[in-house]
Design an enzyme around this catalytic site. Structure first.
Site, PDB file in Angstrom:
ATOM      1  N   HIS A 523       0.828  -1.206   0.000  1.00  0.00           N
ATOM      2  CA  HIS A 523       0.000   0.000   0.000  1.00  0.00           C
ATOM      3  C   HIS A 523       0.872   1.270   0.000  1.00  0.00           C
ATOM      4  O   HIS A 523       0.946   1.975  -0.991  1.00  0.00           O
ATOM      5  CB  HIS A 523      -0.953  -0.035   1.203  1.00  0.00           C
ATOM      6  N   HIS A 528       1.393   4.950  -2.889  1.00  0.00           N
ATOM      7  CA  HIS A 528       1.566   6.339  -2.441  1.00  0.00           C
ATOM      8  C   HIS A 528       2.956   6.890  -2.752  1.00  0.00           C
ATOM      9  O   HIS A 528       3.102   7.943  -3.384  1.00  0.00           O
ATOM     10  CB  HIS A 528       1.326   6.429  -0.926  1.00  0.00           C
ATOM     11  N   HIS A 714      -4.018   0.885  -6.383  1.00  0.00           N
ATOM     12  CA  HIS A 714      -4.297   1.506  -5.084  1.00  0.00           C
ATOM     13  C   HIS A 714      -5.685   1.104  -4.575  1.00  0.00           C
ATOM     14  O   HIS A 714      -5.856   0.799  -3.392  1.00  0.00           O
ATOM     15  CB  HIS A 714      -4.181   3.030  -5.157  1.00  0.00           C
ATOM     16  N   ASN A 718      -6.311  -0.663  -0.997  1.00  0.00           N
ATOM     17  CA  ASN A 718      -6.762   0.298   0.014  1.00  0.00           C
ATOM     18  C   ASN A 718      -8.186   0.057   0.493  1.00  0.00           C
ATOM     19  O   ASN A 718      -8.441  -0.032   1.686  1.00  0.00           O
ATOM     20  CB  ASN A 718      -6.647   1.732  -0.506  1.00  0.00           C
ATOM     21  N   ILE A 862      -6.510   8.899  -0.898  1.00  0.00           N
ATOM     22  CA  ILE A 862      -6.722   8.657   0.529  1.00  0.00           C
ATOM     23  C   ILE A 862      -5.821   7.508   0.959  1.00  0.00           C
ATOM     24  O   ILE A 862      -5.486   6.650   0.151  1.00  0.00           O
ATOM     25  CB  ILE A 862      -8.196   8.353   0.855  1.00  0.00           C
TER      26      ILE A 862
END
Length: 862
Positions: A523, A528, A714, A718, A862
């Site tokens: 993750h 990110h 993602h 997530n 997010i």
């Protein structure tokens, strides 16, 4: 490419100075459309503040240069915003539309850009400017989507370009200098502390996670810039160094978390739940965590039974008197209800996670344990076993012998009549391997109060397409030192007696490993962190007029901002991640060590599946690869989405780049790629695997990887967090004791009260409440989420062929949705729903607000 047919008599009129007027509409949003201090404040501030000569605009010609000014486009007369239009159809909350009228004198011809000056004391968000009935051009649209600060804050005027797309060489001559100057503004000069209006995109190391001025406990190594801890770059803020370590950047106080610098256009600026989210995260850390900590320290409660855990979702969890009042002094009540799910009374209650909604115990089955490796929140780690016993890649000179102690005896009776050799050769053996990633750190991790193993889990692919676990090996560093290798124990499935409780614990230790690996690597690092350098390089080197900027920009929405918030309150020293996930203070440096083996081309889904051995190249299969586990929901849906993205990117790039030569001669594109490799991922700049960016195919593959990573990958890792890990026994994040040994009180407890022994081993109460609060916030879809195949501005390009291709992309995604629903209803595909009866929807393109567990947002937001 941009040839404006200009009617001769119009030119004569302009030359003769006859006065032409061009009317326009300006749509903007006031700064305080969302004001946290007063949730009931009227969304529209006093509009008349914007009247008068507060905001001026000046058109720039795209066709006529000013010879006295280096052939830059001629400037038109200054025009001002007029009255607020009340007659325009319904605007989104907070949007205001104004008229503007331009006196077009002299030879301005067709405008290609405009300058705007804000003479007020506060900023506004400029959405669009539309000009009507422009001689020789009709309607011209400017898609702006940018915060415009008071003119006094800027060294150079703000400029916006018409909604055209040009490669650098095709830019109309009068606009070229403006194009270059705008990019220079965005690059900044690399010095000084950046302020919110600066708009500067620049690179920095992760040197702001620690807080050495608070003491050695809070010191953390700098990530990036060294071979020991290589790392992708983050956005530069330019804050001064800490007093105790000149290589570390000072931190801003928690109270000011929302003020951490990112270029203002990267900030949550829309009316979206993320405004609440950023606020909720800050609240969680600043007020709620210390209060909870105090409560749990006074009464160090354990969960005594699984019913105790279920009470978090069903009856609610009693909060002590005074807690809500203390918090309530600092956080508005609507926010407390949002974060705490309380009715404002004394009960903390969370929504029931999907994994226990239909069946309270199915998560404990071996089939579900294995299925989640294919359709859970971390479906990207399982590999095909290619040698038996499994081998280690750790350097034996440093770490000694890490060979597996699993033997044929352990598994041969569970292979449906096959020998180990036959099962290997028939592609029926798989492994979830969390040995090498964690072993070098275990000695240090286990000195922090955690009791963690490295693990290897072997699985067998059954004829019905499901996986069954065969054996779990748990390893610890050798007590006499790393050079002696490790000590390992092997556990096999059992259904009765204390052996069955030991097997359940063995699976929990594996789940702890998988949770940590998922959060830090699958993750944080692989979505990110690796995307942020692309965001920075794109804004520094590709003009908003550039086709690749227009293609990628939606996939960067909010990423720099959420990452900055993460550095401030989640992944920092003592932050929530260190508190709730087992590598604790070593979490981030461990991710840097794993980044050493990150390879950009392998982030393409087909390449990743082949590398992990779960697929093979096959020209006759739909996506060029054939899955060796046919019912692998993440891979099946993922390949469909990957191919749809790649088709769209191919159509798009082929429209602007007819030949490889055009890619090579595109100066902005070449600067972008050079900077991304040499600076953005600078610790990897000498790797031979980087695409050379000399062909259209390389450009297509690169853009497809970026879009896939930011959107689908993602989403897959997530939004399943709350559905699967919101019930912590299913995905514990720490283990607090080792496997009980025969003859100890813990072993007796395991025999007499196995549930209590399990709960005493995994995540404690405070960490559970904190962890569940966090992943509930992170697993929500915002109300104004923009999903794959959507754009937030319909007129984002004026090229109709491109809009047609984009529409085809949307239709393809809708077909994939229908196929996902069909497969989830197909009883033969056992891995799509599983014993817990949770259909796999994480790669279903369109989402729903809240904890829906489905939907692929365009970006890591997010």
């Amino acid at each position: 490419m941009f040839q404006m047919p200009i009617v001769p008599n119009i030119i004569d009129n302009l030359k003769n100075g006859s006065n032409k007027k061009i009317k326009g509409t300006v749509v903007l949003m006031k700064k305080n459309a969302l004001d946290f201090n007063d949730f009931h404040a009227s969304v529209l501030d006093r509009v008349h503040e914007l009247l008068g000569q507060g905001v001026s605009l000046q058109l720039i010609s795209a066709v006529n240069g000013d010879s006295s000014n280096g052939s830059q486009g001629k400037l038109g007369k200054v025009a001002y915003l007029e009255n607020w239009i009340t007659t325009l159809g319904p605007l989104t909350a907070g949007e205001t539309a104004f008229k503007v009228t331009f006196d077009v004198e002299g030879e301005i011809g067709v405008p290609g850009a405009f300058i705007i000056r804000n003479n007020h004391h506060s900023e506004f968000f400029l959405k669009t400017v539309t000009l009507e009935d422009v001689p020789g051009a009709g309607q011209i649209q400017f898609v702006c989507n940018s915060w415009v600060y008071p003119a006094s804050k800027y060294k150079k005027d703000r400029i916006f370009f018409a909604n055209k797309t040009y490669l650098p060489n095709d830019t109309p001559l009068p606009l070229r200098k403006y194009r270059q100057q705008e990019l220079e503004q965005l690059r900044g000069n690399g010095t000084g502390q950046l302020k919110e209006w600066d708009r500067v995109y620049d690179y920095a190391y992760y040197n702001d996670l620690g807080d050495p001025d608070k003491g050695s406990n809070y010191a953390r190594p700098v990530l990036g810039g060294s071979s020991q801890y290589p790392y992708p770059r983050r956005g530069r803020t330019g804050r001064p160094p800490t007093r105790t370590n000149p290589n570390c950047e000072s931190r801003i106080p928690l109270l000011m978390s929302l003020d951490i610098y990112v270029p203002r256009d990267e900030r949550f600026g829309h009316l979206k739940m993320s405004d609440f989210l950023a606020y909720a995260l800050k609240s969680l850390v600043q007020f709620i965590r210390p209060e909870l900590q105090a409560v749990f320290d006074k009464t160090p409660n354990e969960f005594d039974s699984f019913q105790d855990v279920l009470n978090l979702y069903e009856g609610g969890f009693p909060l002590p008197e005074g807690l809500l009042k203390d918090i309530g002094d600092n956080i508005p009540l609507p926010m407390i209800k949002e974060i705490f799910r309380t009715d404002g009374e004394r009960f903390l209650r969370f929504p029931v996670p999907q994994v226990i909604k239909e069946d309270r115990t199915a998560w404990r089955t071996d089939e579900e344990f294995a299925r989640e490796m294919l359709a859970g929140v971390n479906p990207v780690t399982i590999r095909r076993l290619q040698e038996f016993p499994p081998a280690s890649k750790l350097d034996p000179k440093v770490y000694g012998d890490h060979s597996s102690t699993i033997t044929e005896q352990h598994i041969k009776n569970n292979l449906d009549g096959l020998t180990v050799h036959q099962a290997l050769r028939g592609n029926r053996l798989f492994i979830l391997d969390h040995h090498d990633a964690f072993m070098p750190y275990l000695r240090r991790i286990n000195s922090t109060g955690n009791q963690i193993y490295g693990s290897r889990t072997l699985l067998f692919l059954k004829s019905d397409g499901t996986l069954k676990p065969l054996v779990i090996e748990l390893s610890l560093p050798h007590p006499d030192g790393d050079q002696f290798g490790c000590t390992s124990k092997v556990y096999t499935p059992a259904e009765h007696g204390v052996e069955s409780s030991i097997w359940q614990l063995a699976k929990a230790y594996v789940a702890v490993n998988d949770s940590g690996f998922h959060q830090l690597i699958s993750h944080w690092l692989n979505t990110h962190a690796v995307i942020e350098p692309f965001v920075i390089a794109t804004n520094r080197q590709l003009s908003v007029l550039h086709p690749v900027h227009k293609l990628l920009h939606p996939h960067f929405r909010d990423t720099m901002n959420i990452n900055a918030q993460a550095r401030q309150i989640l992944i920092n020293a003592g932050g929530i991640l260190e508190t709730t996930v087992f590598p604790a203070k070593y979490a981030m440096e461990l991710s840097a060590v794993v980044y050493k083996s990150w390879v950009f081309p392998d982030q393409a889904l087909p390449a990743d599946l082949i590398k992990r051995g779960v697929a093979v190249k096959d020209a006759n299969s739909p996506h060029g690869v054939r899955l060796l586990i046919e019912d692998y929901p993440y891979a099946v849906d993922g390949l469909n989405i990957w191919s749809a993205i790649k088709t769209w990117v191919t159509d798009y790039c082929s429209f602007y780049y007819k030949t490889d030569d055009m890619v090579q001669k595109d100066t902005e594109l070449q600067s972008w790629w050079k900077e991304l490799v040499e600076q953005g991922h600078g610790d990897k700049k000498n790797e031979p695997w980087w695409p050379k960016m000399q062909t259209r195919d390389e450009l297509i593959e690169t853009c497809t990887i970026v879009i896939w990573t930011a959107s689908a990958l993602h989403a897959a890792v997530n939004f399943g967090q709350y559905p699967f890990a919101g019930y912590l026994p299913n995905r514990p994040t720490v283990s607090r004791r080792f496997m009980p040994e025969i003859g100890t009180p813990e072993y007796e407890e395991l025999k007499t009260n196995p549930d209590l022994a399990f709960l005493k081993t995994v995540t404690a109460q405070l960490q559970t409440v904190l962890g569940v609060s966090l992943i509930e916030i992170l697993s929500r879809h915002a109300s104004d989420e923009v999903y794959l195949g959507q754009r937030d501005t319909p007129g984002w390009t004026s090229d109709t062929k491109v809009l047609e291709a984009f529409e085809r992309f949307g239709k393809k995604l809708a077909e994939i949705e229908a196929e996902i629903i069909r497969m989830n209803n197909d009883g033969k595909l056992k891995n799509r729903v599983g014993p817990v009866k949770v259909p796999y929807t994480l790669l279903y393109p369109t989402g729903e607000v809240g904890l829906s567990g489905k939907g692929i947002p365009n970006s890591v937001s997010i």
